[in-house]
Design a protein around this motif. Structure first.
Motif, PDB file in Angstrom:
ATOM      1  N   SER A  48      -8.799  -0.707  -1.513  1.00  0.00           N
ATOM      2  CA  SER A  48      -8.563  -0.792  -0.001  1.00  0.00           C
ATOM      3  C   SER A  48      -7.883  -1.969   0.408  1.00  0.00           C
ATOM      4  O   SER A  48      -7.259  -2.096   1.241  1.00  0.00           O
ATOM      5  CB  SER A  48      -9.498  -0.046   0.796  1.00  0.00           C
ATOM      6  OG  SER A  48     -10.772  -1.058   0.726  1.00  0.00           O
ATOM      7  N   VAL A  49      -8.601  -2.984  -0.321  1.00  0.00           N
ATOM      8  CA  VAL A  49      -8.201  -4.484   0.107  1.00  0.00           C
ATOM      9  C   VAL A  49      -6.860  -4.586   0.017  1.00  0.00           C
ATOM     10  O   VAL A  49      -5.864  -5.306   0.651  1.00  0.00           O
ATOM     11  CB  VAL A  49      -9.339  -5.419  -0.729  1.00  0.00           C
ATOM     12  CG1 VAL A  49      -8.650  -6.871  -0.417  1.00  0.00           C
ATOM     13  CG2 VAL A  49     -10.309  -5.420  -0.305  1.00  0.00           C
ATOM     14  N   ALA A  50      -6.344  -4.269  -1.289  1.00  0.00           N
ATOM     15  CA  ALA A  50      -4.898  -4.504  -1.580  1.00  0.00           C
ATOM     16  C   ALA A  50      -4.015  -3.529  -0.734  1.00  0.00           C
ATOM     17  O   ALA A  50      -3.004  -3.947  -0.095  1.00  0.00           O
ATOM     18  CB  ALA A  50      -4.534  -4.142  -3.083  1.00  0.00           C
ATOM     19  N   LEU A  91      -0.079  -3.160   3.513  1.00  0.00           N
ATOM     20  CA  LEU A  91       0.526  -2.437   4.823  1.00  0.00           C
ATOM     21  C   LEU A  91       0.769  -3.647   5.937  1.00  0.00           C
ATOM     22  O   LEU A  91       1.834  -3.604   6.992  1.00  0.00           O
ATOM     23  CB  LEU A  91      -0.698  -1.700   5.636  1.00  0.00           C
ATOM     24  CG  LEU A  91      -0.837  -0.287   4.737  1.00  0.00           C
ATOM     25  CD1 LEU A  91      -1.873   0.586   5.158  1.00  0.00           C
ATOM     26  CD2 LEU A  91       0.541   0.777   5.028  1.00  0.00           C
ATOM     27  N   GLN A  92       0.008  -4.629   5.803  1.00  0.00           N
ATOM     28  CA  GLN A  92       0.082  -5.891   6.796  1.00  0.00           C
ATOM     29  C   GLN A  92       1.515  -6.482   6.610  1.00  0.00           C
ATOM     30  O   GLN A  92       2.149  -7.145   7.426  1.00  0.00           O
ATOM     31  CB  GLN A  92      -0.964  -6.501   6.558  1.00  0.00           C
ATOM     32  CG  GLN A  92      -2.376  -6.265   7.460  1.00  0.00           C
ATOM     33  CD  GLN A  92      -3.380  -7.200   7.257  1.00  0.00           C
ATOM     34  OE1 GLN A  92      -3.183  -8.182   7.218  1.00  0.00           O
ATOM     35  NE2 GLN A  92      -4.707  -6.699   7.341  1.00  0.00           N
ATOM     36  N   ALA A 137       0.603   2.355  -3.560  1.00  0.00           N
ATOM     37  CA  ALA A 137       0.493   1.896  -2.424  1.00  0.00           C
ATOM     38  C   ALA A 137       1.631   1.183  -1.719  1.00  0.00           C
ATOM     39  O   ALA A 137       1.872   1.459  -0.445  1.00  0.00           O
ATOM     40  CB  ALA A 137      -0.947   1.116  -1.961  1.00  0.00           C
ATOM     41  N   ALA A 138       2.213   0.333  -2.420  1.00  0.00           N
ATOM     42  CA  ALA A 138       3.416  -0.559  -1.697  1.00  0.00           C
ATOM     43  C   ALA A 138       4.459   0.533  -1.579  1.00  0.00           C
ATOM     44  O   ALA A 138       5.077   0.228  -0.609  1.00  0.00           O
ATOM     45  CB  ALA A 138       3.504  -1.694  -3.082  1.00  0.00           C
ATOM     46  N   SER A 184       4.389   3.533  -0.854  1.00  0.00           N
ATOM     47  CA  SER A 184       3.989   4.591   0.201  1.00  0.00           C
ATOM     48  C   SER A 184       4.190   3.550   1.442  1.00  0.00           C
ATOM     49  O   SER A 184       4.361   4.382   2.491  1.00  0.00           O
ATOM     50  CB  SER A 184       2.631   5.002   0.140  1.00  0.00           C
ATOM     51  OG  SER A 184       1.632   4.145   0.206  1.00  0.00           O
ATOM     52  N   ALA A 185       4.008   2.210   1.490  1.00  0.00           N
ATOM     53  CA  ALA A 185       4.060   1.270   2.509  1.00  0.00           C
ATOM     54  C   ALA A 185       5.529   1.121   3.057  1.00  0.00           C
ATOM     55  O   ALA A 185       5.884   0.775   4.220  1.00  0.00           O
ATOM     56  CB  ALA A 185       3.175   0.254   2.514  1.00  0.00           C
ATOM     57  N   GLY A 186       6.410   1.473   2.049  1.00  0.00           N
ATOM     58  CA  GLY A 186       7.698   1.115   2.388  1.00  0.00           C
ATOM     59  C   GLY A 186       8.316  -0.090   1.718  1.00  0.00           C
ATOM     60  O   GLY A 186       9.457  -0.472   1.889  1.00  0.00           O
ATOM     61  N   LEU A 187       7.544  -0.659   0.755  1.00  0.00           N
ATOM     62  CA  LEU A 187       7.955  -1.913   0.194  1.00  0.00           C
ATOM     63  C   LEU A 187       8.571  -1.741  -1.317  1.00  0.00           C
ATOM     64  O   LEU A 187       8.089  -0.645  -1.846  1.00  0.00           O
ATOM     65  CB  LEU A 187       6.746  -2.765  -0.312  1.00  0.00           C
ATOM     66  CG  LEU A 187       6.011  -3.429   0.946  1.00  0.00           C
ATOM     67  CD1 LEU A 187       4.556  -4.053   0.407  1.00  0.00           C
ATOM     68  CD2 LEU A 187       6.735  -4.679   1.663  1.00  0.00           C
ATOM     69  N   ARG A 188       9.671  -2.291  -1.509  1.00  0.00           N
ATOM     70  CA  ARG A 188      10.349  -2.242  -2.771  1.00  0.00           C
ATOM     71  C   ARG A 188       9.525  -3.092  -3.750  1.00  0.00           C
ATOM     72  O   ARG A 188       8.877  -4.074  -3.308  1.00  0.00           O
ATOM     73  CB  ARG A 188      11.545  -2.663  -2.674  1.00  0.00           C
ATOM     74  CG  ARG A 188      12.343  -1.739  -1.815  1.00  0.00           C
ATOM     75  CD  ARG A 188      14.120  -2.260  -1.687  1.00  0.00           C
ATOM     76  NE  ARG A 188      14.756  -1.740  -3.159  1.00  0.00           N
ATOM     77  CZ  ARG A 188      15.764  -2.168  -3.384  1.00  0.00           C
ATOM     78  NH1 ARG A 188      16.693  -2.954  -2.661  1.00  0.00           N
ATOM     79  NH2 ARG A 188      16.434  -1.722  -4.527  1.00  0.00           N
ATOM     80  N   ILE A 189       9.486  -2.922  -5.256  1.00  0.00           N
ATOM     81  CA  ILE A 189       9.017  -3.406  -5.982  1.00  0.00           C
ATOM     82  C   ILE A 189       9.568  -3.938  -6.999  1.00  0.00           C
ATOM     83  O   ILE A 189      10.293  -3.256  -7.867  1.00  0.00           O
ATOM     84  CB  ILE A 189       7.696  -2.357  -6.549  1.00  0.00           C
ATOM     85  CG1 ILE A 189       7.029  -1.555  -5.664  1.00  0.00           C
ATOM     86  CG2 ILE A 189       6.855  -3.073  -7.682  1.00  0.00           C
ATOM     87  CD1 ILE A 189       6.218  -0.627  -5.958  1.00  0.00           C
TER      88      ILE A 189
END
Length: 305
Positions: free
Chosen positions: A190-192, A197-198, A225-226, A228-233
């Motif tokens: 959850s920390v990651a 998300l932030q 998680a990244a 799902s948060a909308g970040l590209r990887i």
């Protein structure tokens, strides 16, 4: 065919003329060939190295004696044999004993020579990894494009868990000299997720992730998680296939040295430095301004000798 028979067949090297060449190779090389291509844990590598260093003695030990000599548990020896494709340690020992007996008939290598050759082989393998990275960065446009994307992501998140923490810390430390907001994530769960998300909420668009073996389940969870948060990887890893690569928008492969007890990371480190260069080139004015500002602060506060 039994597992022992199958292994013996796999262990025999055949020359183009059809003649077996095993007996012409040093015993240590023949044993090492059984281990190559398998992803072994540090404990398993200790067993493998003990067998190479003490071949003529070790292959006649019981599983309990071998575990004690190698400094591991008895179940570790069993798991080691199974990881190589054998039904258990007795089947592996059946393959090793003929190699050991053939080694007795020739002038034996000293333990120091074996160790010296093994260290050289580890360096040779790392050089090959670097050659692969050299071929990868030959496609300059790909590296420069990824560098531009990472440079434009404010904030930029850098992710590395477990053994990959050191690579992520190196990249983040250097990237902060040329990028205004770099956020390092080295804890999973959850920390990651919270950090990712932030970052996305603050306007970040990309996360650069390092995933070196042994690949942790929490690394896969963090990449999901990244996403799902909308970040590209963008992912730097040692493999071209698998669930980690499937989650990435861009995956760059850099092999790790696996000939020693612990992996070495020369190739991933060079690839990370190449991406830093690409980031610096993507916004040269910002890069120059930030580097000059940092040097002034370093001089003012006496950071360095």
């Amino acid at each position: 065919m039994s597992s022992g028979q199958k292994a013996r067949a796999q262990a025999a090297a055949i020359t183009p003329s059809g003649q077996a060449s095993d007996h012409e190779r040093p015993a240590a090389d023949r044993v090492r060939a059984l281990f190559d291509g398998h992803r072994l844990s540090p404990g398993q590598r200790r067993i493998a190295q003990y067998l190479i260093d003490h071949l003529t003695e070790a292959v006649f030990l019981s599983i309990t004696e071998l575990a004690e000599r190698a400094g591991v548990s008895q179940p570790s020896v069993t798991r080691f044999a199974v990881s190589l494709g054998y039904s258990g340690y007795p089947a592996l020992r059946d393959v090793l004993q003929p190699i050991a007996l053939s080694a007795v008939a020739v002038a034996p290598e000293t333990r120091e020579e074996i160790r010296h050759n093994e260290l050289q082989a580890a360096v040779d393998a790392e050089i090959e990894n670097l050659e692969n990275v050299r071929r990868l960065v030959a496609n300059t446009n790909q590296v420069l494009e990824i560098g531009r994307e990472l440079a434009g992501s404010v904030p930029l998140t850098v992710l590395g868990l477990r053994i990959s923490v050191s690579l992520a810390e190196y990249f983040a430390y250097a990237a902060r000299r040329i990028h205004p907001d770099v956020r390092l994530v080295t804890r999973g769960g959850s920390v990651a997720y919270d950090a990712l998300l932030q970052s996305r909420s603050a306007g970040g668009t990309w996360v650069l992730a390092f995933a070196m073996p042994r690949h942790a389940k929490e690394s896969l969870a963090a990449l999901r998680a990244a996403r799902s948060a909308g970040l590209r990887i963008a992912l730097i890893t040692d493999t071209t296939l698998g669930p980690l690569v499937d989650e990435a928008d861009v995956a760059l492969t850099a092999g790790t040295g696996s000939r020693l007890v612990f992996d070495s990371y020369a190739a991933p480190g060079v690839l990370a430095a190449a991406l830093l260069q690409a980031m610096a080139d993507a916004d040269p004015e910002r890069t120059q301004a930030r580097l000059e500002e940092y040097e002034q602060a370093a001089d003012q506060h006496g950071f360095f000798l």
